[in-house]
Design an enzyme around this catalytic site. Structure first.
Site, PDB file in Angstrom:
ATOM      1  N   CYS A 160     -17.063  38.133  14.827  1.00 51.23           N
ATOM      2  CA  CYS A 160     -18.354  38.746  15.165  1.00 51.23           C
ATOM      3  C   CYS A 160     -18.134  40.011  15.996  1.00 51.23           C
ATOM      4  O   CYS A 160     -17.558  40.967  15.503  1.00 51.23           O
ATOM      5  CB  CYS A 160     -19.263  37.724  15.851  1.00 51.23           C
ATOM      6  SG  CYS A 160     -20.994  38.199  15.797  1.00 51.23           S
TER       7      CYS A 160
ATOM      8  N   HIS B 160     -19.065  32.737  12.319  1.00 50.34           N
ATOM      9  CA  HIS B 160     -18.500  32.098  13.516  1.00 50.34           C
ATOM     10  C   HIS B 160     -17.816  30.776  13.174  1.00 50.34           C
ATOM     11  O   HIS B 160     -18.472  29.734  13.182  1.00 50.34           O
ATOM     12  CB  HIS B 160     -19.621  31.805  14.517  1.00 50.34           C
ATOM     13  CG  HIS B 160     -20.122  33.001  15.247  1.00 50.34           C
ATOM     14  ND1 HIS B 160     -19.569  33.455  16.424  1.00 50.34           N
ATOM     15  CD2 HIS B 160     -21.143  33.847  14.965  1.00 50.34           C
ATOM     16  CE1 HIS B 160     -20.222  34.527  16.842  1.00 50.34           C
ATOM     17  NE2 HIS B 160     -21.183  34.786  15.971  1.00 50.34           N
TER      18      HIS B 160
ATOM     19  N   GLU C 198     -15.965  29.020  15.053  1.00 51.22           N
ATOM     20  CA  GLU C 198     -15.983  28.103  16.204  1.00 51.22           C
ATOM     21  C   GLU C 198     -17.305  27.333  16.284  1.00 51.22           C
ATOM     22  O   GLU C 198     -17.382  26.298  16.944  1.00 51.22           O
ATOM     23  CB  GLU C 198     -15.701  28.871  17.511  1.00 51.22           C
ATOM     24  CG  GLU C 198     -16.881  29.606  18.139  1.00 51.22           C
ATOM     25  CD  GLU C 198     -17.206  30.926  17.460  1.00 51.22           C
ATOM     26  OE1 GLU C 198     -16.609  31.251  16.416  1.00 51.22           O
ATOM     27  OE2 GLU C 198     -18.083  31.659  17.978  1.00 51.22           O
TER      28      GLU C 198
END
Lengths: 702, 224
Positions: free
Chosen positions: B85, B202, B204
């Site tokens: 990002c 993302h 994560e």
């Protein structure tokens, strides 16, 4: 606006002399409605704010509630109504900033935001301009500081035309041992100001928030609106973490309404102290500011910390690491709250008198009338489409898609559901969070409408398997000097208080915003309630049908349509529906059902009634065959009810036995179609047709 | 054996990255950008957020931070580097990878789940997947539209440097499945070396099983 004659007389009597310019301005702002709750405090004693879980109740920057013995959450709510009218982007953004700093000052890390927004009719160009600006302001600020916006509400009602509402709630998380309060601890401790430089922005914001919006407010009152800087706020969040981690903070208060003067005087007054403050020491970003400007500017992203003298250097180092301004502005002292500027005493007043001395207003209240039943005849499919496609009940995906609702890795149930659920892994608990009000309900019946608002928020938590832990309220009203406005306001206060008491949910803090009045008249009395609840684990049944179970409606319908979306469309009037007499029991049983493994889906029934609930549950792969007896059943908005999809209807009946009726609605299907038999009539809609109806906001604004 | 998650002023996914990596048993720590990269770092993650508020241009200021020359040198040595990002924007701005990420076609911030098709499973970041596999991972950005000139785009394709493309649930790469108007639906690419990658989605946020699924875990396993 300046200090009123009556207040001026009181101040002269207390001080034994004329107040200085700076003192008069301090009293004007700190004794304003916004800061001193002069018209509302006499009513607020209606709230119960205690329970065994409450660690810090009303009166601090945010409330603190125990989720487990060693894990606490903070809860706070704030309005930024007038600024959001004048400058929707910055007004809303700084509302987020303020409530996040309220969370920081308790030693917590902010983990979730909720926004409840109220605008004039969606068809009005000006409402759309405000709506788009407010959402963008919240998004840009909240996203940048890395705090997820996980839930909220958006309502449209013509009476917000000249005065929108922006209510923002924040939840923070902290281990018990990190708790900090806004109560000064010791004389001779230093007062340290950390964050942005002080400029002339937001001058007199507290008093601006405490009078009706003038017709020319968009141009004339712009200087009273602050401008946000989310980058600095994010640095402040990190610095605050480091400061609290290192045990350097004795007490803290964020600089919000009434700026440095407000924060520093309230902090020392709460500890029973005074202060000696050198205004020349305040780091500034504009030249030649005078004492009053330094004291009252509402420049954003600033915190005031009480620090032991030996810790000052460590605090300065942390501020330096994050490129934040830092100045030692004085110290906690015995005696008066004293500010010097340019070698002269600019302020010398008793801190407690300044913070708490404002006299309360005793205002006349007139109770509103209850309307009679006058129901028009309306074509059923037309009514269904109007209610499901109304911007108020329609999909808010256009809004929450602009909010980062996942940063932090805690959002187990996302926006678009009844409540968000945050994973509090520290305590192995799910924290459910819901926020909202319904202006149509409280316009029709302030007292019962507010009770309904409280119940609806509690049911939102229960639908995800949680039971309420605590609530904060944001009480928005018009000009309280109008008896009918004050009567309505009194109604929502009592209504919220009574239902929260019935739900055994302590109201641990809140905010009052009056004078939401403009040339278009007063707003509807609007009691935004933000509620958190807990459950074991983070899993929750979806609101969407699975397509494999039996559909039940649990809870008691109130048998009336007053305040409903249906009447807003059809015209006519009705009394407000009767609410269940055992709301706590209904909430507890629904939570139990939601957590049962035989439950496939749960969705509350409220805004727009069963029609909207069913429409929201349909997906491309799952629909429903439902039979109800008539239009009233389809559009009745009585909260305290939910649609449950289950593989074991008998189990749900047993759970609710004696608590509330359970009505079989029909079966879920796997074809993505909603088929409704309503008395003699049939309605059939595909998931795609429903999606188009519900997509009105995105369609109009993108 | 520790991955450095670089924290710039305004980074906001640094804690999340450490949580997700730790969950996978990969040792990770936050490193404040002014402290420089630890010499023995075994990987570098540039996390999401709004470094320097993105007030100039997303990632532009952070790309000038002194720690980025450390990161560049580490990348040259073959240390795995992943930009996610805002970290992807920093990666492009600092020349770790080609192209640029700019304002979404919608001109709005978008936080939602997207589907990604794995374009090249023969990299450390995609070894957990098969070629053509479809994974579901969230995006959260206002400036994620991948832009690159035609010639350099062809070079990316020729070098098999496209990691992921936005697609629908069935793996079809269509305009409708392109959330931000990215050139070629590109969601993530490799740098000079396969050990350097940037992507807008993302991973994560799709690693812990109690929030958002686990489809992204394979990407973070590139640090393993």
């Amino acid at each position: 606006m300046s200090l009123s004659d009556a207040d001026h007389e009181l101040v002269v009597a207390e001080l034994g002399r004329e107040p200085t310019t700076a003192e008069a301005a301090l009293f004007e702002n700190l004794w304003s409605e916004h800061c001193a709750y002069r018209s509302s405090r006499p009513l607020l004693s209606a709230f119960d704010s205690e329970s065994p879980d409450v660690v810090v109740g009303p009166g601090d920057d945010a409330a603190v509630v125990a989720v487990s013995d060693d894990t606490y959450v903070t809860l706070g709510i704030e309005s930024h109504n007038h600024p959001s009218y004048v400058d929707p982007y910055d007004g809303a953004a700084t509302g987020v900033g303020g409530i996040v700093r309220d969370t920081l000052s308790m030693g917590a890390y902010p983990i979730a935001l909720a926004d409840s927004l109220y605008f004039g009719d969606f068809s009005e160009e000006h409402s759309r301009y405000l709506f788009e600006g407010v959402v963008e302001g919240i998004a840009d600020y909240g996203n940048a500081i890395g705090v997820p916006t996980v839930t909220g509400s958006v309502d449209f009602h013509s009476d917000y035309e000249g005065n929108p509402l922006v209510n923002v709630a924040c939840v923070g998380l902290l281990p018990a041992e990190r708790l900090v309060t806004a109560e000064a601890q010791n004389a001779e401790n230093k007062l340290v100001l950390v964050g942005n430089g002080t400029g002339r922005d937001g001058l007199g914001g507290a008093s601006f928030a405490s009078e009706d919006l003038a017709e020319d407010a968009e141009t004339e009152d712009r200087p009273a609106v602050q401008v946000g800087d989310p980058y600095t706020e994010k640095l402040l969040i990190e610095a605050n973490e480091d400061l609290v981690d290192a045990g350097l903070v004795q007490s803290a208060r964020d600089l919000g309404a009434a700026g440095l003067g407000g924060a520093s005087s309230e902090l020392v007054a709460k500890g029973g102290f005074g202060a000696e403050i050198d205004l020349d020491a305040v780091h500034q970003r504009e030249p030649n500011m005078n004492a009053m400007e330094i004291l009252l500017a509402e420049s954003q992203e600033r915190m005031c910390y009480e620090v032991r003298p030996e810790d000052v250097e460590a605090v300065e180092e942390i501020a330096e690491k994050y490129d934040l301004g830092c100045s030692v502005i004085g110290e906690v002292a015995e005696g008066n709250y004293v500010c010097t500027f340019d070698g002269e005493v600019a302020v010398d007043v008793p801190a407690e008198y300044l913070a708490d001395g404002a006299p309360m207003n005793d205002l006349d209240a007139v109770d509103p009338d209850q309307p009679e039943r006058d129901l028009p005849r309306v074509d059923l499919s037309e009514a269904f489409e109007a209610v499901v496609g109304s911007p108020t009940t329609a999909s808010k995906r256009w809004v929450y898609r602009q909010y980062d609702h996942e940063v932090g890795l805690r959002t187990a149930v996302k926006p678009g559901d009844d409540a968000a659920v945050m994973a509090i892994r520290e305590a192995e608990k799910g924290l459910a969070f819901s926020s909202g009000a319904n202006p149509k309900w409280t316009s029709a019946a302030p007292y019962d409408g507010a009770r309904a608002v409280a119940l609806e928020n509690a049911i939102n938590l229960a639908a995800k398997g949680a039971t309420p832990l605590a609530a904060v309220d944001c009480l928005n009203g018009g000009n309280p000097e109008k008896p009918e406005v004050y009567g309505g306001f009194k109604g929502i206060v009592d209504g919220l208080a009574d239902m929260c008491r019935d739900l055994s949910t302590p109201v641990v803090g809140g905010n009052v915003s009056l004078y939401n009045d403009s040339v278009t008249g007063p707003i509807p009395p609007t009691p935004t309630l933000a509620v958190v609840g807990t459950k074991d684990g983070y899993d929750a049944p979806p609101a969407a049908f699975s397509g494999e179970g039996t559909l039940l409606l649990v809870g008691t319908g109130g048998g009336a349509l007053g305040g409903s979306e249906y009447l807003a469309h059809a015209g006519g009037s009705d009394k407000f529906p009767e609410l269940p007499k055992n709301p706590a029991e209904v909430v507890a049983e629904l939570a139990a059902v939601a957590n049962d493994e035989t439950t496939l889906a749960v969705h509350d029934v409220s805004h727009g009634g069963l029609a909207v609930s069913l429409a929201e549950m349909v997906t491309e792969n799952a629909g429903a065959d439902v039979t109800v007896d008539g239009a009233l059943s389809l559009f009745d908005e009585t909260p305290g009810r939910a649609v449950v999809e289950t593989t074991d209807p008998e189990r749900v009946r047993e759970t609710f036995d004696g608590a509330a009726p359970v009505l079989e609605l029909g079966e879920a299907t796997d074809d993505g179609t909603l088929s409704l038999s309503v008395g003699e009539e049939q309605l059939v809609y595909t998931a795609e047709e429903i999606r188009v109806m519900r997509d009105v906001i995105a369609r109009e604004l993108d | 054996m520790t991955v450095s998650v670089v924290q710039f002023g305004g980074s906001n996914c640094d804690r999340d990255a450490v949580s997700a990596l730790s969950h996978l048993g990969i040792d990770a720590e936050r490193v404040w950008h002014e402290d420089g990269l630890p010499e023995d770092t075994t990987g570098v993650m540039l996390p999401g957020g709004f470094s320097y508020g993105d007030y100039l241009r997303a990632g532009a200021m952070a790309a000038q931070s002194p720690i980025m020359s450390d990161v560049y040198e580490a990348a040259e040595r073959g240390v795995p580097v992943l930009g996610v990002c805002n970290g992807a924007q920093v990666g492009c701005e600092s020349g770790l990878t080609d192209g640029a990420f700019t304002t979404n076609e919608s001109a709005r911030f978008q936080c939602e789940n997207v589907f990604l098709r794995v374009e090249n499973a023969d990299t450390p970041w995609t070894a957990a997947y098969d070629d053509g596999e479809v994974i579901e991972v969230p995006i959260a950005h206002g400036e994620g539209r991948f832009e690159i000139s035609g010639e350099r785009y062809e070079a990316l394709e020729a070098g098999e440097k496209v990691l992921f493309r936005y697609c629908d649930a069935d793996g079809n790469v269509t305009d409708a499945a392109n959330p931000n108007g990215s050139t070629g639906n590109v969601a993530g690419i490799l740098g000079e070396r396969a050990s350097v990658a940037v992507l807008m989605p993302h991973p994560e946020r799709a690693t812990l099983d109690d929030v958002g699924g686990t489809d992204g875990a394979g990407i973070l396993r590139g640090f393993d």
